[in-house]
Design an enzyme around this catalytic site. Structure first.
Site, PDB file in Angstrom:
ATOM      1  N   ARG A 103     -10.532  -6.039  -2.951  1.00 27.27           N
ATOM      2  CA  ARG A 103     -10.789  -5.804  -4.397  1.00 27.27           C
ATOM      3  C   ARG A 103     -10.604  -7.193  -5.219  1.00 27.27           C
ATOM      4  O   ARG A 103     -10.107  -7.700  -4.069  1.00 27.27           O
ATOM      5  CB  ARG A 103     -10.029  -4.924  -4.905  1.00 27.27           C
ATOM      6  CG  ARG A 103      -9.922  -3.172  -3.851  1.00 27.27           C
ATOM      7  CD  ARG A 103      -9.024  -2.185  -4.920  1.00 27.27           C
ATOM      8  NE  ARG A 103      -7.564  -2.317  -3.834  1.00 27.27           N
ATOM      9  CZ  ARG A 103      -7.326  -1.431  -3.379  1.00 27.27           C
ATOM     10  NH1 ARG A 103      -6.656  -0.556  -4.399  1.00 27.27           N
ATOM     11  NH2 ARG A 103      -6.055  -1.728  -2.735  1.00 27.27           N
ATOM     12  N   LYS A 125      -2.972  -5.926  -5.021  1.00 24.29           N
ATOM     13  CA  LYS A 125      -1.877  -5.227  -4.952  1.00 24.29           C
ATOM     14  C   LYS A 125      -0.672  -6.312  -4.776  1.00 24.29           C
ATOM     15  O   LYS A 125      -0.943  -7.520  -5.399  1.00 24.29           O
ATOM     16  CB  LYS A 125      -2.346  -5.893  -2.731  1.00 24.29           C
ATOM     17  CG  LYS A 125      -3.150  -4.557  -2.766  1.00 24.29           C
ATOM     18  CD  LYS A 125      -2.801  -2.900  -3.018  1.00 24.29           C
ATOM     19  CE  LYS A 125      -2.101  -2.544  -1.974  1.00 24.29           C
ATOM     20  NZ  LYS A 125      -0.599  -0.830  -2.588  1.00 24.29           N
ATOM     21  N   TYR A 148      -0.129  -3.892  -9.003  1.00 20.57           N
ATOM     22  CA  TYR A 148       0.399  -2.823  -7.561  1.00 20.57           C
ATOM     23  C   TYR A 148       1.556  -3.462  -6.991  1.00 20.57           C
ATOM     24  O   TYR A 148       1.593  -4.395  -6.600  1.00 20.57           O
ATOM     25  CB  TYR A 148       0.103  -1.700  -6.997  1.00 20.57           C
ATOM     26  CG  TYR A 148      -1.802  -1.387  -7.336  1.00 20.57           C
ATOM     27  CD1 TYR A 148      -0.836  -0.373  -8.313  1.00 20.57           C
ATOM     28  CD2 TYR A 148      -2.579  -1.073  -7.723  1.00 20.57           C
ATOM     29  CE1 TYR A 148      -1.944   0.892  -8.929  1.00 20.57           C
ATOM     30  CE2 TYR A 148      -4.016  -0.688  -7.577  1.00 20.57           C
ATOM     31  CZ  TYR A 148      -3.029   0.700  -8.675  1.00 20.57           C
ATOM     32  OH  TYR A 148      -3.748   1.301  -9.274  1.00 20.57           O
ATOM     33  N   HIS A 179       4.724  -1.058  -5.352  1.00 18.49           N
ATOM     34  CA  HIS A 179       5.745  -0.510  -5.127  1.00 18.49           C
ATOM     35  C   HIS A 179       6.336  -0.996  -3.732  1.00 18.49           C
ATOM     36  O   HIS A 179       6.533  -1.420  -2.468  1.00 18.49           O
ATOM     37  CB  HIS A 179       4.811  -0.282  -3.774  1.00 18.49           C
ATOM     38  CG  HIS A 179       2.900   0.342  -4.087  1.00 18.49           C
ATOM     39  ND1 HIS A 179       3.297   1.292  -4.522  1.00 18.49           N
ATOM     40  CD2 HIS A 179       2.530   0.280  -3.917  1.00 18.49           C
ATOM     41  CE1 HIS A 179       1.753   2.099  -5.193  1.00 18.49           C
ATOM     42  NE2 HIS A 179       1.582   1.302  -4.690  1.00 18.49           N
ATOM     43  N   GLU A 203       1.596   0.655 -10.834  1.00 15.56           N
ATOM     44  CA  GLU A 203       1.778   2.150 -10.659  1.00 15.56           C
ATOM     45  C   GLU A 203       3.141   3.208 -11.571  1.00 15.56           C
ATOM     46  O   GLU A 203       3.026   4.458 -11.422  1.00 15.56           O
ATOM     47  CB  GLU A 203       2.286   2.570  -8.943  1.00 15.56           C
ATOM     48  CG  GLU A 203       3.676   1.832  -9.089  1.00 15.56           C
ATOM     49  CD  GLU A 203       3.707   0.455  -8.729  1.00 15.56           C
ATOM     50  OE1 GLU A 203       4.368  -0.289  -7.883  1.00 15.56           O
ATOM     51  OE2 GLU A 203       2.448  -0.360  -8.524  1.00 15.56           O
ATOM     52  N   ASP A 227       2.133   3.756   1.045  1.00 18.04           N
ATOM     53  CA  ASP A 227       2.678   2.434   0.753  1.00 18.04           C
ATOM     54  C   ASP A 227       3.811   2.462  -0.354  1.00 18.04           C
ATOM     55  O   ASP A 227       4.672   1.883  -0.935  1.00 18.04           O
ATOM     56  CB  ASP A 227       1.578   2.669  -1.089  1.00 18.04           C
ATOM     57  CG  ASP A 227       0.412   1.708  -1.115  1.00 18.04           C
ATOM     58  OD1 ASP A 227       0.233   0.656  -0.050  1.00 18.04           O
ATOM     59  OD2 ASP A 227      -0.806   2.028  -1.660  1.00 18.04           O
TER      60      ASP A 227
END
Length: 371
Positions: A15, A75, A94, A96, A118, A270
């Site tokens: 991505r 990511k 993101y 996490h 997120e 994740d």
């Protein structure tokens, strides 16, 4: 605003943070966008596409970090990327962090600000930047699970939908949120025998109303979950607590009691995973077997369908990127409580309470950080 888009370097991640059309929207507003060469190749966007929309193509990620103020990724930054972050950077991606103390420590040391996709909320308290990838991952979980159930992949050798005269495979979806509801939709579409387990009566009522009697709904408690999991051929872990580590609802004992060749697809990986036996895997090596149960625990599932996933993600993220660029990160977060909820690290401080609690670190409220 100078916006940087580096190429994603997580294992098998294809991505990209911005599409060419998103770049065109931002450059039309007067912002400068710096894209690493070949950053969009994996999603089918070439350098010429970006250049035609006004982006400046730079040879290396280091050049992109040096040029950019707002770094837009997909990511979480890998170690080499974290080393490139400086106090003037705002990272939008993101993260996490609750399950990743090493990343948290290095982001704190960088002095940069980091906003987690997120954790951003909308006016109804939903998670608009997590939702599109949860939709993708939920749908992919059934595809992945169906493949893993094949004998050649180590599974029980069953077809999800069965055939006339042979029963459909029992599928248990643990969690009825966005991931879970999309997994239910796909599993029912393939003709599986589907049960969803959740502890919210409202969620179960909504799913029952949406899918009708073809879906079994089960209120979650340790006993009901244990029974459901023990009888399943495929278990989808779809549990989410905003900002926090996923609860380990599927215990080691439950896994030991599953039939050999049963499959767990832990979409919650994740955030640490909802099965006690789960640990992250990659697209290059997606599965392992524990106690005879096949585990698929790829931590960036949507990366396998990068074009669909990138387009879906940009539909959600672009308005926020534009706001950060137009107003500046501090002003944008002061003005938008939902965006402010995404602030996770700010100039050496943890600004997300769930992350602070999970990692036993001091917490500073976002409002205090920004003031």
């Amino acid at each position: 605003m100078r916006i940087g888009v580096p190429k994603e370097i997580k294992n098998e991640e294809r991505r990209v943070g911005l599409t060419p059309d998103s770049v065109g929207d931002l450059t039309a507003r007067g912002h400068e966008v710096f894209v690493e060469a070949r950053a969009g190749d994996g999603a089918g966007f070439c350098d010429e596409d970006y250049a035609a929309r006004g982006a400046t193509i730079l040879a290396s990620a280091e050049d992109v970090f040096d040029a950019g103020e707002l770094i837009v990724k997909v990511k979480e930054p890998q170690a080499v990327e974290r080393a490139r972050l400086r106090p003037h950077h705002t990272l939008f991606a993101y993260l996490h962090l609750a399950a990743d103390p090493e990343q948290a420590s290095e982001l704190l040391a960088s002095g940069a600000a980091a906003i987690a996709y997120e954790s951003v909320t909308d006016s109804a308290g939903r998670l608009p930047l997590l939702a599109p990838m949860s939709q993708v991952a939920g749908r992919m979980s059934i595809q992945a699970g169906a493949h893993c159930l094949e004998g050649a992949a180590g599974g029980r050798g069953v077809l999800l939908g069965g055939v006339p005269g042979v029963a459909a495979a029992p599928v248990v979806v643990v969690g009825g949120g966005v991931v879970g509801s999309n997994a239910v939709q796909m599993a029912l579409g393939l003709g599986a025998d589907v049960t969803v387990v959740d502890r919210s009566p409202v969620v179960l009522e909504n799913l029952a109303a949406r899918f009708g009697p073809s879906l079994r709904t089960l209120y979650s408690n340790p006993t009901s979950l244990e029974r459901a999991v023990a009888g399943a051929d495929l278990v989808i872990g779809a549990v989410l607590i905003r900002g926090a580590r996923a609860p380990r609802l599927i215990t080691e004992q439950m896994v030991k009691e599953m039939r050999p060749g049963t499959v767990i697809v832990d979409v919650a990986i994740d955030q640490g995973g909802c099965a006690a036996t789960s640990h992250p895997t990659t697209h290059a090596d997606p599965t392992y077997t524990s106690d005879g149960v096949v585990h698929y625990c790829v931590a960036n599932m949507p990366g396998a369908v990068p074009r669909t996933a990138t387009l879906a993600l940009n539909n959600a993220t672009l308005p926020y990127v534009a706001a950060l660029a137009e107003e500046g990160p501090t002003a944008a977060m002061r003005a938008d409580a939902g965006l402010r909820n995404g602030l996770t690290v700010y100039r050496g401080r943890i600004a997300e309470p769930a992350v602070a609690e999970c990692l036993s670190l001091p917490y500073t409220a976002p409002e205090v950080c920004l003031n």
